[in-house]
Design an enzyme around this catalytic site. Structure first.
Site: not given
Ligand SMILES: *Cc1c(COP(=O)(O)O)cnc(C)c1O
Length: 379
Positions: A55, A107, A180, A205
């Site tokens: 962890r 998001y 982000d 992604k």
């Molecule tokens: C998908 C996404 C997230 C969250 O990612 P997860 O792996 O699904 O928790 C956060 N910010 C943006 C811009 C995203 O497209």
């Protein structure tokens, strides 16, 4: 880890980032290590940097983090999901009573985190549209804020804001700037070089890009921020699994190639969408007519593979999907498959019923575009 020479291109960096110096007889890329506790032997825990418990320290996370940190230009910490990374970036650094500025149009799960968790804990959350944050910053209205979180390009509208300008304003206001950077990836935009204090990625992604895992990360150039985030991760346990971190590292090697094909397809897809009578409201920042065009081409390093557009209504989307072989209905984006998502069905975004987010995969551009044309003609 060895730092890469400054002149190397994105393909080289995608493959070589985070590589350890070569040791004869060892694999080119280390295999995943499956361990919760590690042997302590007769020594105190963590003597000479030895791993003790997964962890808090783990060689497979470190390999992934070294690679992503190299591309981001900072020190990286991996998290179990993108939302775990966003949660860490915000919650580790913002306290009850602090002012936190979030995108009103980013998001949707980030807004749910704020509404259902952060507000409950006494954080004063403000929501500002991605295209409006520049004005808020220019007016000096960030005074007293603890953190501003940007999402650029925003998801799903693909609006872009000027990271360097907002970074100057947050610095002057004594606030932290987090970006982000999920849609762009570290090869498409470098928020830390533009002045952000933290960059956050949902590596689920495009960064990993095979639609087979969940992963997230935060990178920063500040030792103080890094230590706080590391403490947060240790205490909350939002670490990734070793196998996912390894898969993520493996997948990153092809990032440059995948992004190049996705961008090439996106350019063709945006053009077909913009010229088709069944479609309105096409957004892709690299279309010369797009409102984000000037800023995106100045600030970003390459185009994204995501395009948004609108069909008349839900029934039109159903006809489109029924007639398509290659545009797979799925949420998420940035993967090797071309996918399309009718965002209104999730209830989180303020979008019309026929609003679609197209994520271009890495199939042959000609095949994807021909399939798009056939499906649009059927609408
Ligand atoms: C998908 C996404 C997230 C969250 O990612 P997860 O792996 O699904 O928790 C956060 N910010 C943006 C811009 C995203 O497209």
């Amino acid at each position: 880890m060895t730092t890469l020479p400054a002149g190397w291109g994105d393909g080289t960096r995608s493959v070589r980032a985070g590589d350890a110096p070569p040791v004869p007889g060892t694999p080119l890329r280390p295999s995943p290590v499956f361990a919760a506790p590690f042997h302590l032997g007769d020594r105190p825990p963590r003597a000479d940097g030895a791993d003790a418990y997964a962890r808090t320290e783990h060689p497979t996370f470190r390999a992934f983090e070294d690679a992503v940190g190299e591309l981001d230009g900072g020190r990286c910490l991996a998290f179990s999901t993108g939302m775990a990374a966003v949660t860490a970036a915000v919650t580790a650094l913002v306290s009850a009573g602090d002012r936190l500025v979030l995108p009103a149009d980013g998001y949707y799960a980030t807004r749910l985190l704020a509404r259902d968790e952060l507000e409950r804990l006494g954080v004063r959350v403000e929501y500002v549209p991605t295209t409006g944050i520049g004005d808020v910053a220019a007016r000096g209205d960030l005074d007293g804020a603890r953190m501003v979180l940007l999402e650029t390009p925003s998801n799903p509208h693909l609006d872009v804001c000027d990271v360097a300008a907002v970074a100057r304003a947050t610095r002057a206001a004594g606030a932290l700037l987090a970006v982000d950077n999920t849609t762009a990836t570290p090869l498409g935009q470098r928020p830390l070089a533009l002045g952000a204090d933290l960059t956050v990625g949902a590596d689920t992604k495009a960064l990993t890009g095979h639609s087979d895992l969940l992963l997230g990360h935060v990178s920063t150039t500040s030792g103080e921020v890094f230590d706080r985030l590391k403490g947060w991760r240790d205490h909350t346990g939002s670490t990734p699994g070793a196998f996912d971190a390894w898969l993520g590292h493996r997948s990153m090697s092809t990032l440059d190639l995948r992004l190049a094909r996705q961008a090439e397809t996106a350019a063709a897809v945006a053009e077909v969408l913009a010229g088709h009578p069944a479609v309105t409201g096409v957004r892709w920042p690299w279309l010369a007519s797009d409102p984000s065009h000037e800023l995106a081409t100045r600030q970003m390093l390459r185009p994204v593979g995501v395009v948004s557009a609108e069909l008349a209504d839900e029934a039109a989307v159903s006809r489109f999907l029924a007639a398509s072989r290659l545009w797979t209905a799925a949420t998420s984006f940035g993967g090797v498959h071309s996918t399309v998502d009718r965002r209104a069905q999730w209830g989180g975004d303020a979008v019309p019923a026929g609003f679609l987010r197209f994520s271009c995969g890495i199939e042959d551009t000609d095949d994807v575009v021909a399939d798009l044309t056939t499906a649009l003609d059927a609408v």
